[in-house]
Design an enzyme around this catalytic site. Sequence first.
Site, mmCIF file in Angstrom:
data_model
loop_
_atom_site.group_PDB
_atom_site.id
_atom_site.type_symbol
_atom_site.label_atom_id
_atom_site.label_comp_id
_atom_site.label_asym_id
_atom_site.label_seq_id
_atom_site.Cartn_x
_atom_site.Cartn_y
_atom_site.Cartn_z
ATOM 1 N N VAL A 164 -10.786 -66.431 94.592
ATOM 2 C CA VAL A 164 -10.511 -65.685 95.676
ATOM 3 C C VAL A 164 -10.482 -64.246 95.281
ATOM 4 O O VAL A 164 -10.399 -63.434 96.150
ATOM 5 C CB VAL A 164 -9.417 -65.970 96.543
ATOM 6 C CG1 VAL A 164 -9.509 -67.421 97.134
ATOM 7 C CG2 VAL A 164 -8.144 -66.282 95.741
ATOM 8 N N TYR A 169 4.508 -62.538 88.018
ATOM 9 C CA TYR A 169 4.428 -63.792 89.176
ATOM 10 C C TYR A 169 5.183 -63.064 90.358
ATOM 11 O O TYR A 169 4.678 -63.023 91.399
ATOM 12 C CB TYR A 169 4.910 -65.199 88.746
ATOM 13 C CG TYR A 169 4.913 -66.043 89.959
ATOM 14 C CD1 TYR A 169 3.593 -66.500 90.367
ATOM 15 C CD2 TYR A 169 6.022 -66.470 90.401
ATOM 16 C CE1 TYR A 169 3.671 -67.603 91.466
ATOM 17 C CE2 TYR A 169 5.875 -67.645 91.366
ATOM 18 C CZ TYR A 169 4.926 -68.097 91.868
ATOM 19 O OH TYR A 169 4.762 -68.928 93.017
ATOM 20 N N LYS A 178 3.576 -61.902 94.239
ATOM 21 C CA LYS A 178 4.183 -62.314 95.327
ATOM 22 C C LYS A 178 4.784 -61.430 96.317
ATOM 23 O O LYS A 178 4.490 -61.264 97.352
ATOM 24 C CB LYS A 178 5.092 -63.564 95.007
ATOM 25 C CG LYS A 178 4.545 -64.861 94.542
ATOM 26 C CD LYS A 178 3.227 -65.522 95.470
ATOM 27 C CE LYS A 178 2.809 -66.707 94.802
ATOM 28 N NZ LYS A 178 1.808 -67.291 95.719
ATOM 29 N N TYR A 225 -0.985 -55.385 106.898
ATOM 30 C CA TYR A 225 -2.099 -55.700 107.964
ATOM 31 C C TYR A 225 -1.391 -56.064 109.188
ATOM 32 O O TYR A 225 -2.235 -55.977 110.178
ATOM 33 C CB TYR A 225 -3.209 -56.907 107.214
ATOM 34 C CG TYR A 225 -4.140 -56.539 106.329
ATOM 35 C CD1 TYR A 225 -5.542 -56.614 106.780
ATOM 36 C CD2 TYR A 225 -3.955 -55.782 105.277
ATOM 37 C CE1 TYR A 225 -6.468 -56.072 106.317
ATOM 38 C CE2 TYR A 225 -5.120 -55.516 104.251
ATOM 39 C CZ TYR A 225 -6.379 -55.718 105.111
ATOM 40 O OH TYR A 225 -7.500 -55.124 104.374
#
Length: 323
Positions: free
Chosen positions: A58, A146, A150, A160
């Site tokens: 992705v 990590y 996130k 968005y």
Amino acid sequence: MKRILITGGAGFLGSHLCDRFIKEGYHVIAMDNLITGDLKNIEHLFKLEHFEFYHHDVSKFIHVPGELDYILHFASPASPIDYLKIPIQTLKVGSLGIHNCLGLARVKNARVLIASTSEVYGDPTVHPQPEEYWGNVNPVGPRGVYDEAKRFQEAMTMAYHTYHGLETRIVRIFNTYGPRMRLNDGRVLPAFIGQALRGEDLTMFGDGSQTRAFCFVDDLVEGIYRLLLSDYPHPVNIGNPDEITIKEFGEEIIKLTGTSQKLISLPLPTDDPKQRKPDITKAKSILGWEPKVSRAEGLKITYEYFKSLSPDDLHRMAHHKEF
């Protein structure tokens, strides 16, 4: 028929989500590059008319033909062993990966739910952790790849939502366990059970006084399902607030497995959180959700799954998959 794309669909959580949405009558499209996922987790779905699998990363451009109603972004390494071995891919799937998912959602007019994590709280100075707590994260420590991936993913998703008006949902997932966890993923539960089954001593980090709160996977999936179908765009903790020390947890595993091995102590890893427990007030009030499966019941189911693995799997999986 509603169509849903689940990235990371061959992973532990992703595969359980594929099962749930198939059961709910959705057409499910799973996408996974299989770096940490495993086709064994979803092979039982391949024969179904309303299931598709895309072997794809992705972090690269995503194209899915046809309409899409929902996108669940669950692609990401999720254990310390994984993200310490593949730090750049971990950062990319949380930045380029979410950007691609959000772009696809805009084109398809789909609702997006992203898998965030209790790791956004870092080594917390507030206990239990409510969604309003901003965290205590070391951005340049080994776990930062990590944690910050996130945190960025959450920020991008909210951008968005506010700028483009996209329908978005954010779940902050606390420690989860259940069938299909990888024995070698470095997390405490599969590590303990794998060691017990192989007749090895159980290794805890430090004196085992650090706490965790473990949620059974079916409970977690129910919370995610309810959040997706809710109208709440801000982060929601989903986890089990039943807190236990790692030492006590190790003793529970010894009792469950009947092993004669003992708990031994190893040095504490850098930035390992000392305590972790979700405040689930929002999940209760907004989603009407709380965990139902007791740890004793969930551990029994999980232990039966690990016992069903072949001796080859049990020993091969003790050695890490090379990326």
